[in-house]
Design a protein around this motif. Structure first.
Motif, short mmCIF file in Angstrom:
data_model
loop_
_atom_site.label_atom_id
_atom_site.label_comp_id
_atom_site.label_asym_id
_atom_site.label_seq_id
_atom_site.Cartn_x
_atom_site.Cartn_y
_atom_site.Cartn_z
N ILE A 58 39.62 160.46 61.14
CA ILE A 58 41.07 160.67 61.13
C ILE A 58 41.67 159.55 61.95
CG2 ILE A 58 42.96 162.23 61.72
CD1 ILE A 58 41.04 164.57 61.49
N VAL A 59 42.46 158.70 61.29
CA VAL A 59 43.00 157.51 61.95
C VAL A 59 44.53 157.52 61.89
CG1 VAL A 59 40.95 156.18 61.37
CG2 VAL A 59 42.95 156.04 59.89
N GLY A 60 45.13 156.74 62.76
CA GLY A 60 46.58 156.65 62.80
C GLY A 60 47.02 156.16 64.17
N GLU A 61 48.30 155.86 64.29
CA GLU A 61 48.82 155.35 65.55
C GLU A 61 48.88 156.44 66.61
OE1 GLU A 61 51.82 151.82 64.54
OE2 GLU A 61 52.46 153.72 63.69
N SER A 62 49.07 156.04 67.87
CA SER A 62 49.26 156.99 68.96
C SER A 62 50.44 157.90 68.63
CB SER A 62 49.56 156.25 70.26
OG SER A 62 48.49 155.43 70.62
N GLY A 63 50.26 159.20 68.86
CA GLY A 63 51.33 160.14 68.58
C GLY A 63 51.39 160.59 67.13
N SER A 64 50.42 160.17 66.31
CA SER A 64 50.44 160.54 64.89
C SER A 64 49.99 161.98 64.65
CB SER A 64 49.55 159.58 64.07
OG SER A 64 48.20 159.68 64.49
N GLY A 65 49.37 162.59 65.67
CA GLY A 65 48.93 163.98 65.53
C GLY A 65 47.43 164.14 65.36
N LYS A 66 46.65 163.06 65.51
CA LYS A 66 45.20 163.12 65.31
C LYS A 66 44.54 164.12 66.27
CE LYS A 66 44.29 158.81 66.39
NZ LYS A 66 45.55 158.28 66.92
N SER A 67 44.78 163.91 67.56
CA SER A 67 44.13 164.75 68.57
C SER A 67 44.64 166.18 68.52
CB SER A 67 44.33 164.16 69.97
OG SER A 67 43.67 162.93 70.09
N VAL A 68 45.93 166.38 68.24
CA VAL A 68 46.49 167.74 68.14
C VAL A 68 45.82 168.48 66.98
CG1 VAL A 68 48.57 169.10 67.70
CG2 VAL A 68 48.69 167.10 69.18
N VAL A 247 44.28 159.13 56.79
CA VAL A 247 45.22 158.30 57.54
C VAL A 247 46.46 159.14 57.87
CG1 VAL A 247 46.63 156.21 57.53
CG2 VAL A 247 44.42 156.23 56.34
N MET A 248 46.75 159.29 59.18
CA MET A 248 47.87 160.12 59.61
C MET A 248 49.01 159.30 60.20
SD MET A 248 46.35 163.60 61.35
CE MET A 248 48.03 164.20 61.63
N SER A 249 50.23 159.79 60.00
CA SER A 249 51.42 159.21 60.61
C SER A 249 52.47 160.29 60.74
CB SER A 249 51.95 158.05 59.75
OG SER A 249 53.24 157.65 60.20
N GLU A 250 53.09 160.35 61.91
CA GLU A 250 54.19 161.29 62.16
C GLU A 250 53.83 162.73 61.76
OE1 GLU A 250 57.77 159.75 60.42
OE2 GLU A 250 57.73 157.96 61.66
N GLY A 251 52.59 163.11 62.05
CA GLY A 251 52.18 164.49 61.87
C GLY A 251 51.71 164.90 60.49
N VAL A 252 51.63 163.96 59.55
CA VAL A 252 51.15 164.30 58.20
C VAL A 252 50.11 163.27 57.74
CG1 VAL A 252 53.32 165.41 57.55
CG2 VAL A 252 52.97 163.02 57.02
N VAL A 253 49.32 163.68 56.73
CA VAL A 253 48.34 162.76 56.13
C VAL A 253 49.04 161.95 55.05
CG1 VAL A 253 46.21 162.60 54.79
CG2 VAL A 253 46.39 164.29 56.63
N ARG A 254 49.03 160.62 55.19
CA ARG A 254 49.70 159.75 54.23
C ARG A 254 48.78 159.32 53.09
NH1 ARG A 254 54.77 161.02 55.50
NH2 ARG A 254 55.17 160.74 57.72
N GLU A 255 47.50 159.19 53.40
CA GLU A 255 46.54 158.75 52.38
C GLU A 255 45.15 159.17 52.81
OE1 GLU A 255 45.07 154.65 50.06
OE2 GLU A 255 46.67 154.55 51.56
N HIS A 256 44.29 159.48 51.83
CA HIS A 256 42.89 159.75 52.16
C HIS A 256 42.03 159.32 50.98
CE1 HIS A 256 42.97 163.50 49.72
NE2 HIS A 256 44.16 163.70 50.26
N ASN A 257 40.83 158.88 51.30
CA ASN A 257 39.92 158.41 50.26
C ASN A 257 38.56 158.16 50.88
OD1 ASN A 257 39.02 157.56 47.75
ND2 ASN A 257 40.73 156.16 47.40
N ALA A 258 37.55 157.95 50.01
CA ALA A 258 36.25 157.51 50.50
C ALA A 258 36.44 156.18 51.24
CB ALA A 258 35.28 157.36 49.33
N THR A 259 35.64 155.97 52.28
CA THR A 259 35.87 154.85 53.20
C THR A 259 35.98 153.51 52.49
OG1 THR A 259 34.73 156.05 54.95
CG2 THR A 259 35.01 153.68 55.26
N GLU A 260 34.98 153.15 51.69
CA GLU A 260 35.00 151.83 51.05
C GLU A 260 36.19 151.69 50.11
OE1 GLU A 260 33.49 148.87 51.50
OE2 GLU A 260 32.82 149.92 53.29
#
Length: 554
Positions: A58-68, A247-260
Motif C-alpha cells: 500500500i503506497v502513497g504520500e504522507s497523510g494518504s491514509g496508508k497507516s490508518v 496506490v492511495m491518495s487522500e484516503g482512497v485507492v486511486r489505482e491497483h494492479n499486479a506490481t509489474e
C-alpha cells in the motif's frame, strides 16, 4: 495536490484473476478522526484483498491514509476515530470489526501482527528486550517463562541478531536502529501469525540494513507461509518485494494492479506522478572562491563504556569520532554517509556543540566555538540550526505546531510582535509544503512525514546561515522528498545557506550534495565530489553502500 491530477477512485475488485478466498478482504473502509477544528476524513472508501503467502504493498504520500488503513485492520485506532457503518474487514471469513474488544486483543499478535514505523517509540524503554518478547509469547500461549525465554532466544537467532542470549538482558537504547527493528520483527513473529503488517519497516535504516531486513521478511514469509501487507513510500522496495500494489491518495485507492503491470503501465495520473518522483537533479552551482563557514580540525569524540558487576567493574573507551577534519564552504552542501553506528550523527552534533568533543577544534565563521562558554555561544545558535532524524522525539507533544515554531523566534528575539511572529511561522510552514492553517494542531495529529516537515519549518523560520540536516528525508515519501530537495536548493540559492547533510539515502545525497564523506567506524574512508564517489567508489565499503542503495537485493 496538483489540480490537474484527476483523483478518481479505483474499483474494489483485483485485476489479477486470483482464485480462492482471500485471508483478508476489506470493503468500503472509511475512518473519520475528530480533531480540534473539525473532523478529518482519514480514510474514505478503501477496499483491498490479501491472499495467503503473498505480499501486497500500500503506497502513497504522507497523510494518504496508508497507516490508518492498517491500524483499522488491527483495531488500533485512537479513541477519537470512527469507522464507517458500511465497512467490513473479513479475516478468514469473519468480520473483525464485529469482534469484541477481548477477541480483537487475542487476534492481535497471534493471528495478525504488525511491525511499526518507529521501533524506539514502540519498544518500552524501561524493560529489557527479553522481557518484552517473552510477554508477547505468554499473552497468547500458556507457557512457562523458561520455555518462553528459550523460544525468544531462537526468535532472535531467526532474525539474525548476534549473541541472542546476551541481548535478552539489554534495553532498546543499547541496540542500533537495525537491531531494534529486528527485535520488532521477532516480537511480531513470536506467535507465527497468518498476516504480518509491515508499516514502513525500513524507513530509518541505512541502505545495507534495509536490504537485510527486507530479505529477512521474505525469508520468514516463505518459511512460515505468511501473507504480508507492506506499507511504504519506497517504490524501489515495492517493485522488488511485492506481488500486488494499491496506490492511495487522500484516503482512497486511486489505482491497483499486479506490481509489474502497474510499474510498466501506470494508468492513473497520480500513480504516474509518484513513479516520476525519484530524487533527481544536482546541487546548485557554488559561487567561485566561497569562504569556509564551518571547519572541523582533528575532532575526536569518545565514550567510556562500563562492563562487569558493581564490585568488578571494568571500563573501556569507545572512539566514536576518530580525529576527523572537514571544511564546509558557504552555499555548499556536504553529505556524510555511512551505516548505523559509523559515527556520522555524533560527528555532526560535535561540530555544532550539541555534544562536547574530546579533542580538536571547530571553527564557525572563523571563530573557535570549542573555546566558547554556553553564554558566548548563544548568539550564534540562531545562525546554526538542526533538523533531527526522529521528528516524534524532537517535537514537544504538549505544544501546538504554532508554539513549537514560534518558541525559537521568541528565544532568539526574532519578530517584534506576536502578529509578525505568526506570519513567520505560517510562511515557514507553507515553504515546507504544509498549510499555514495547522498552527493550532498538535504533533500526534500528523503522519511521520508531516511531522518531519514541521521540524524543517522550525529550522527555516529562524533564517539561519547553516543547517545540520540529520536524516531529514528518512520519513518522507518520494514525492515529498522531491519537494524538500527543491525547497532546500531554493533556500540555499536565495539565502546563501550551507548544509551538512547526514543521510543513509544515497539517491537524495546524489541529488542535493556537492561533496560527500563516507564514514566507517568513526573514520572517513573516502571523500570527494558526489558524482565521483557514487559513480566510481574506490573502497570496498563504499562499493557495498552504493550497491545496496541503487540495486535493492530481491
Amino acid at each position: 495536490m496538483s489540480e490537474d491530477i484527476e483523483l478518481r477512485t479505483a474499483p474494489p475488485e483485483r485485476r489479477d484473476a486470483k482464485t480462492g478466498d482471500p485471508i483478508i478482504d476489506a470493503r468500503n473502509v472509511a475512518v473519520d478522526i475528530a480533531v480540534e477544528d473539525g473532523v478529518v476524513n482519514a480514510v474514505r472508501d478503501v477496499s483491498f484483498q490479501l491472499y495467503r503467502g503473498e505480499t501486497i504493498a500500500i503506497v502513497g504520500e504522507s497523510g494518504s491514509g496508508k497507516s490508518v488503513t492498517a491500524r483499522t485492520v488491527m483495531g488500533l485506532l485512537p479513541k477519537r476515530a470512527t469507522v464507517g457503518k458500511d465497512a467490513t474487514i473479513t479475516y478468514d471469513g469473519e468480520d473483525v470489526l464485529k469482534f469484541s474488544d477481548k477477541r480483537r486483543r487475542m487476534m492481535r499478535g497471534a493471528r495478525i501482527s504488525m511491525i511499526f514505523q518507529e521501533p524506539m517509540s514502540s519498544l518500552n524503554p524501561v524493560y529489557t528486550i527479553g522481557t518484552q518478547i517473552i510477554e508477547a509469547i505468554q499473552t497468547h500461549r500458556r507457557m512457562s517463562r523458561r520455555q518462553a525465554e528459550k523460544e525468544t532466544i531462537e526468535l532472535l537467532r531467526q532474525v539474525h541478531i548476534p549473541e541472542p542470549e546476551a541481548r535478552l538482558r539489554q534495553y532498546p537504547h543499547q541496540l542500533s536502529g537495525g537491531q531494534r527493528q529486528r527485535v520488532m520483527i521477532a516480537m511480531a513473529l513470536a506467535n507465527k501469525p497468518d498476516v504480518l503488517i509491515a508499516d514502513e519497516p525500513t524507513t530509518a535504516l541505512d541502505v545495507t540494513v534495509q536490504a537485510q531486513i527486507l530479505s529477512l521478511i521474505r525469508e520468514l514469509q516463505t518459511e512460515l507461509g505468511m501473507a504480508v501487507i507492506l506499507i511504504t513510500h519506497d517504490l524501489t522496495v515495492v517493485r522488488h518485494f511485492s506481488d500486488y500494489v494499491y496506490v492511495m491518495s487522500e484516503g482512497v485507492v486511486r489505482e491497483h494492479n499486479a506490481t509489474e503491470a502497474l510499474f510498466e503501465n501506470p494508468e492513473h495520473a497520480y500513480t504516474q506522478k509518484l513513479l516520476a518522483s525519484e530524487p533527481s537533479g544536482h546541487a546548485n552551482p557554488m559561487p567561485e572562491g566561497s569562504a569556509p563557514i564551518l571547519e572541523g580540525k582533528d575532532v575526536k569524540v569518545a565514550f567510556t563504556l562500563r562492563s562487569g558487576g558493581f564490585m568488578k567493574a571494568t571500563y573501556s573507551e569507545l572512539v566514536a569520532v576518530d580525529s576527523l577534519s572537514i571544511r564546509l564552504h558557504k552555499q555548499e552542501t556536504l553529505g556524510i554517509v555511512g551505516e548505523s553506528g559509523s559515527g556520522k550523527t555524533t560527528f555532526g552534533q560535535a561540530l555544532i556543540r550539541l555534544i562536547d568533543a574530546d579533542g580538536g577544534a571547530v571553527l564557525f565563521d572563523d571563530r573557535n566555538i570549542e573555546e566558547m562558554s554556553r553564554e558566548q555561544l548563544r548568539p550564534l545558535r540562531s545562525r546554526m540550526q538542526v533538523v533531527f532524524q526522529d521528528p516524534f522525539s524532537s517535537l514537544n507533544p504538549r505544544m501546538t505546531v504554532g508554539q513549537i515554531i514560534e518558541e525559537g523566534l521568541i528565544v532568539n528575539g526574532i519578530g517584534k510582535t506576536a502578529k509578525e511572529r505568526d506570519e513567520r511561522v505560517r510562511d515557514a510552514l507553507v515553504s515546507s509544503g504544509l498549510p499555514g492553517s495547522i498552527t493550532a494542531r498538535f504533533p500526534h495529529e500528523f503522519s511521520g512525514g508531516q511531522r518531519q516537515r514541521i521540524a524543517i519549518a522550525r529550522a527555516i523560520a529562524l533564517e539561519p546561515e547553516f543547517i545540520l540536516l540529520d536524516e531529514p528525508t528518512s520519513a518522507l515519501d518520494l514525492s515529498v522528498q522531491a519537494q524538500i530537495i527543491d525547497l532546500l536548493r531554493r533556500l540555499q540559492s536565495e539565502r546563501g545557506l550551507s548544509y551538512l547533510f547526514i543521510s543513509h539515502d544515497l539517491k537524495v545525497v546524489r541529488a542535493l550534495c556537492h561533496r560527500v564523506c563516507v564514514m566507517q567506524r568513526g573514520k572517513i574512508v573516502e571523500q570527494g565530489p558526489v558524482e565521483d564517489v557514487l559513480e566510481n567508489p574506490q573502497t570496498e565499503y563504499t562499493q557495498r553502500l552504493v550497491k545496496a542503495a541503487f540495486e535493492v537485493a530481491a
